[in-house]
Design an enzyme around this catalytic site. Structure first.
Site, PDB file in Angstrom:
ATOM      1  CB  THR A  40      -0.933  -0.002   1.224  1.00  0.00           C
ATOM      2  OG1 THR A  40      -1.773  -1.149   1.176  1.00  0.00           O
ATOM      3  CG2 THR A  40      -1.787   1.254   1.263  1.00  0.00           C
ATOM      4  CG  HIS A  43      -0.624   0.540  -4.503  1.00  0.00           C
ATOM      5  ND1 HIS A  43      -0.751   0.338  -5.854  1.00  0.00           N
ATOM      6  CD2 HIS A  43      -0.725  -0.685  -3.932  1.00  0.00           C
ATOM      7  CE1 HIS A  43      -0.926  -0.952  -6.095  1.00  0.00           C
ATOM      8  NE2 HIS A  43      -0.907  -1.588  -4.943  1.00  0.00           N
TER       9      HIS A  43
END
Length: 341
Positions: A40, A43
């Protein structure tokens, strides 16, 4: 205090200085020792479509960590200064039907540490005491710092009874590898993991997973035949989010098989639904960790001999954070640890 923040709506993460967060009546103040970089966080670094829709800028990021309690809110019980803790990164509301029914991990009002509120890539983190988990003395800081992704693996793998079952894991990222290791540890018969990244498959072998399949070079059905499997996999753990991997899983599942899905596929993924229907497959979506049953199981698995240490491949000081993100973005790493000491 030093913190890694998303300061601009563009690619990158930046070291900055932010105030030490204030401790509320029901909170703990945690001095961070070690953090791990999550997919994450990559990202967010890349500033992809999901990040642009989700992350307010500026935002201190990060949600995988271990630290020491250095401040306690006046309403908090059960914690002491000096306790070593990690914590559940999903902050739940406590008043929706699922929260009140004991299904806290399904709270519809969840806020994410390092996503919707300030994260752990900082010298200090404030966290509701409800979300903190004390780390047993015989579990290292390195392992404690990856409890969040390990919890994803445990929640996924232990969704179904695995003893004596044949298990297919699609996706040999760190979470997929840990899920395969959990399946093997608790008594699955054949555990097969697939990917197209040879580095990740070699990492799976270092974690004790014997049956690794590079689907760009090998046929999964040939591997099944060599193992003497004639009826398909009993349990599938879909960790990749790759449509071809999920379709291959549907093709090779036994009738009545059970699939747990943690990987996030594209919203327009198409599959042959007749394989789900006529095989009588059960598909379960996985989000986060069960609070806090998964956390107790994580500690117990490590204490009973599950060795996760090979999954940690890179360690850097926080001042070398860029090297850590470069390693994660390369696809040639397992878990990457950043030390704040």
């Amino acid at each position: 205090m030093k913190a890694l923040s998303k300061l601009k709506a563009e690619e990158g993460i930046w070291m900055t200085d932010v105030p030490v967060p204030e401790v509320g009546h029901n909170d703990l103040l945690i001095k961070i020792r070690k953090t791990a970089i999550c997919g994450t966080d990559v990202h967010i670094y890349n500033w992809d479509e999901w990040s642009q829709k989700t992350i307010p800028v500026p935002m201190v990021v990060g949600h995988e960590y271990v630290g020491e309690v250095v401040g306690i809110g006046q309403e908090v019980k059960g914690f002491r200064i000096g306790d070593r803790v990690s914590g559940e990164g999903h902050i739940t509301c406590g008043h929706c039907r699922n929260c009140r029914g004991g299904r806290t991990h399904l709270c519809r009002n969840t806020l994410g540490v390092g996503v919707n509120r300030p994260g752990c890539f900082a010298e200090y983190l404030v966290l509701p005491a409800f979300n903190a988990f004390k780390i047993p003395d015989n579990i290292s800081d390195d392992l404690a710092s990856i409890f969040d992704p390990f919890g994803n693996a445990v929640h996924t793998a232990l969704s179904f009874d695995l003893v004596g079952e044949d298990v297919l894991v699609s996706g040999a990222g760190p979470i997929g590898i840990m899920a395969a290791a959990v399946a093997k540890h608790v008594g699955a018969r054949h555990v097969v993991i697939t990917d197209v990244n040879e580095y990740r498959l070699e990492l799976a072998r270092k974690m004790g997973i014997i049956h690794t399949v590079n689907v760009a070079k090998e046929n999964l059905t040939d591997v099944m035949a060599n193992l003497g499997m004639t009826e398909g996999f009993d349990v599938g753990l879909e960790m990749s989010g790759a449509p071809p991997a999920f379709r291959a899983m549907l093709d090779t599942m036994n009738h009545g098989g059970r699939i747990a899905m943690l990987g996030i596929p594209p919203s327009d993924m198409s599959i042959d639904w007749t394989k789900v229907i006529f095989k009588g497959l059960f598909i379960k979506g996985i989000y986060g960790r069960e609070m806090f049953e998964t956390w107790y199981k994580m500690a117990a698995l490590i204490q009973s001999g599950l060795d996760l240490s090979p999954i940690i491949t890179h360690r850097f000081s926080i001042d070398e954070f860029q090297k850590g993100f470069d390693a994660m973005r390369s696809g040639q790493s397992g878990k990457v640890i950043l030390s704040w000491d």
